[in-house]
Design an enzyme around this catalytic site. Sequence first.
Site, PDB file in Angstrom:
ATOM      1  N   SER A 178       0.858  -1.186   0.000  1.00 23.89           N
ATOM      2  CA  SER A 178       0.000   0.000   0.000  1.00 23.89           C
ATOM      3  C   SER A 178       0.887   1.226   0.000  1.00 23.89           C
ATOM      4  CB  SER A 178      -0.907   0.031   1.240  1.00 23.89           C
ATOM      5  OG  SER A 178      -1.528   1.299   1.388  1.00 23.89           O
ATOM      6  N   TYR A 210      -1.736  -0.971  10.193  1.00 23.76           N
ATOM      7  CA  TYR A 210      -1.772  -1.086   8.734  1.00 23.76           C
ATOM      8  C   TYR A 210      -0.480  -0.588   8.107  1.00 23.76           C
ATOM      9  CZ  TYR A 210      -3.618  -0.830   3.981  1.00 23.76           C
ATOM     10  OH  TYR A 210      -3.827  -1.004   2.629  1.00 23.76           O
TER      11      TYR A 210
END
Length: 264
Positions: free
Chosen positions: A143, A156
């Site tokens: 990401s 995350y």
Amino acid sequence: MSDPTSPLAFITGASSGIGQALAARYAQAGWRLALVARRTTDMQAWADAQGYGPERCRVYGADVAEVDSIVAAGQACIAAQGLPDVVIANAGVSIGMDTAERDDLDVLARTLALNNTGLAATFHPFVAGMVARGSGSLVGIASVAAIRGLPGHGAYCASKAGVVAYCESLRGELRASGVKVVTLLPGYVDTPLTRQNRYGMPFLLSPEAFADRAFAAITAQTSYRVIPWQMGVAAKLLRLLPNPWFDRLLAGRPRKHRKGEGQA
């Protein structure tokens, strides 16, 4: 009928969002599919709706956070369909966390188990066979959040930074084998995972637009690609900001939902 000699793509997290869009894109290109997720009923219903019979697409149930579960799915794929040409470790979770909250340490552990250990376990059943064959692509979905840590996103961001570093390490290990390692860093993609976000999402892509660009990058065996490129530029500029400026810029920014908030 699908040609049994057609190339095979093994994709985790294929029941929705990016994973499902990637499955559709590979099928469009004539590939056979091995699709993995916990929600096998939903995934099989989708495959049936597309008209993909068992000769074209097989569904494997697994919890990617459980090493033995995802390893068994990979072994079952090899037994039923053969050794894949592309393995895409797409399954992941994104939940906000607050280190002051005890329960959120469990969120961190689950996130790392799925996004990091699960990624390595996804690749594991295929590495030896690909090396022996001298070809194949292992694709890690990271990401753009890997590039800088964001308040409230500790689990995350840490996990996706780990994906980047792990794939870079694996790429070096496999450099002379003929097996390629591709790291993709999506920006914002319109999926059930992102629709609950409480902040703006610049350069938002549809899953299909992301899948088109990802397919091209994987086919080209690109080692590292941010999609869309505009998010890569923005993230790199943020990386260059001195810490006090970066901290001030993000002060008061809405945070990702924690477990139990919203639908997370």
